[in-house]
Design a protein around this motif. Structure first.
Motif, mmCIF file in Angstrom:
data_model
loop_
_atom_site.group_PDB
_atom_site.id
_atom_site.type_symbol
_atom_site.label_atom_id
_atom_site.label_comp_id
_atom_site.label_asym_id
_atom_site.label_seq_id
_atom_site.Cartn_x
_atom_site.Cartn_y
_atom_site.Cartn_z
ATOM 1 N N TYR A 151 24.339 4.865 -42.329
ATOM 2 C CA TYR A 151 25.338 4.475 -41.451
ATOM 3 C C TYR A 151 25.570 2.780 -41.744
ATOM 4 O O TYR A 151 26.608 2.265 -42.015
ATOM 5 N N SER A 152 24.232 2.014 -42.061
ATOM 6 C CA SER A 152 24.682 0.742 -42.557
ATOM 7 C C SER A 152 24.760 0.742 -44.076
ATOM 8 O O SER A 152 24.249 1.408 -44.914
ATOM 9 N N ASN A 153 25.132 -0.657 -44.334
ATOM 10 C CA ASN A 153 25.029 -0.942 -45.827
ATOM 11 C C ASN A 153 23.560 -0.694 -46.512
ATOM 12 O O ASN A 153 23.539 -0.565 -47.707
ATOM 13 N N ASP A 154 22.536 -1.396 -46.037
ATOM 14 C CA ASP A 154 21.338 -1.503 -46.305
ATOM 15 C C ASP A 154 20.846 0.194 -46.492
ATOM 16 O O ASP A 154 20.262 0.418 -47.738
ATOM 17 N N ALA A 155 21.221 1.065 -45.608
ATOM 18 C CA ALA A 155 20.981 2.570 -45.787
ATOM 19 C C ALA A 155 21.572 3.219 -47.147
ATOM 20 O O ALA A 155 21.196 3.939 -47.792
ATOM 21 N N GLY A 197 26.642 -5.461 -55.338
ATOM 22 C CA GLY A 197 28.156 -5.905 -55.633
ATOM 23 C C GLY A 197 29.114 -5.028 -55.190
ATOM 24 O O GLY A 197 30.097 -5.627 -54.902
ATOM 25 N N THR A 198 28.839 -3.764 -55.141
ATOM 26 C CA THR A 198 29.895 -2.708 -54.682
ATOM 27 C C THR A 198 30.388 -2.855 -53.477
ATOM 28 O O THR A 198 31.552 -3.113 -53.078
ATOM 29 N N LEU A 199 29.450 -3.020 -52.394
ATOM 30 C CA LEU A 199 29.656 -3.205 -51.255
ATOM 31 C C LEU A 199 30.311 -4.735 -50.940
ATOM 32 O O LEU A 199 31.225 -4.839 -49.977
ATOM 33 N N ALA A 200 29.837 -5.495 -51.793
ATOM 34 C CA ALA A 200 30.227 -6.874 -51.031
ATOM 35 C C ALA A 200 31.844 -7.034 -51.845
ATOM 36 O O ALA A 200 32.675 -7.793 -51.175
ATOM 37 N N THR A 201 32.142 -6.433 -52.913
ATOM 38 C CA THR A 201 33.504 -6.694 -53.431
ATOM 39 C C THR A 201 34.515 -5.957 -52.604
ATOM 40 O O THR A 201 35.563 -6.295 -52.652
ATOM 41 N N PHE A 202 34.102 -4.576 -52.644
ATOM 42 C CA PHE A 202 35.156 -3.421 -52.144
ATOM 43 C C PHE A 202 34.780 -3.294 -50.609
ATOM 44 O O PHE A 202 35.871 -2.662 -50.005
ATOM 45 N N LYS A 211 37.238 3.385 -51.782
ATOM 46 C CA LYS A 211 37.140 4.205 -52.774
ATOM 47 C C LYS A 211 35.842 4.002 -53.603
ATOM 48 O O LYS A 211 35.151 5.106 -53.868
ATOM 49 N N GLU A 212 35.376 2.865 -53.955
ATOM 50 C CA GLU A 212 34.278 2.544 -54.988
ATOM 51 C C GLU A 212 33.001 2.951 -54.113
ATOM 52 O O GLU A 212 32.309 3.452 -54.762
ATOM 53 N N THR A 213 32.876 2.659 -52.809
ATOM 54 C CA THR A 213 31.628 2.832 -52.131
ATOM 55 C C THR A 213 31.630 4.255 -51.827
ATOM 56 O O THR A 213 30.496 5.122 -51.904
ATOM 57 N N ALA A 214 32.683 5.026 -51.664
ATOM 58 C CA ALA A 214 32.671 6.402 -51.609
ATOM 59 C C ALA A 214 32.085 7.180 -52.730
ATOM 60 O O ALA A 214 31.441 8.151 -52.621
#
Length: 201
Positions: free
Chosen positions: A56-60, A70-75, A80-83
């Motif tokens: 649920y969280s970015n940390d997880a 970097g993926t989470l920070a940028t997109f 799409k990138e995170t999924a």
């Protein structure tokens, strides 16, 4: 689309994976484990379903699935990138044949500019390298409805991958070149007859 759709799809998916000896993992954010729940609600699913990641969280997402900061920070988490990174991470960490990932904004809050309530990104990955991504904008139809529709879409994507790669059809131009050989009758050689020799005197 509701629970009956998810249950029917879950049964079909499990039967297909069982027949093809495929294993499955899920990586879920906004659905909070509902895809895994729909699949494991079917008796006998343990021979197909390996595990489910609820990130649920970015940390997880980083710790459990290896999604890069970097993926989470940028997109952003809903992208799409995170999924895609979530699906690949689940595939690799669980060592399964198929994995599906969901990340979205179920509402009623959480919307940001360009990312409204009801936006959900899906990704599914297969051991043979196939990866598919889909984006849905369900709209502000209510948190429960967004989550239910997301479960159905995720199951459909797993079904698409479980069926295997589509056979490549030959273009028509190539087909016309492959004409059957026509057996030709051998040429007749015309034998020129020599004029009769005159008798020697």
């Amino acid at each position: 689309m509701g629970g009956s759709d998810a249950r029917a799809l879950s049964r079909s998916l499990l039967d297909l994976c069982r027949m093809r000896k495929l294993t499955v993992a899920t990586a879920e954010s906004c659905t909070g484990g509902l895809v895994a729940a729909a699949l494991t609600d079917i008796p006998g699913s343990s021979d197909v379903i390996d595990r489910g990641f609820v990130t649920y969280s970015n940390d997880a997402k980083r710790a459990m699935l290896g999604v890069e900061a970097g993926t989470l920070a940028t997109f952003g988490a809903v992208s799409k990138e995170t999924a895609t990174a979530m699906a690949i991470g689940a595939l690799e960490r669980a060592d399964v044949d198929l994995a599906v990932a969901i990340t979205g904004i179920a509402g009623p809050g959480g919307a940001t500019p360009g990312k409204p309530v009801g936006l959900v990104h899906f990704a599914a990955a297969a051991r043979d390298g196939r990866i598919i991504h889909r984006e849905h904008r369900f709209g502000a139809i209510g948190r429960t409805a967004v989550r239910q529709r997301s479960v159905v879409e995720a199951l459909r994507m797993l079904m698409d991958l479980a069926r295997g790669p589509q056979a490549q059809t030959k273009p028509r131009a190539a087909a016309t070149r492959l004409r059957p050989r026509v057996t030709r009758s051998p040429r007749r050689h015309v034998v020129k007859r020599r004029p009769p020799r005159s008798p020697r005197g």
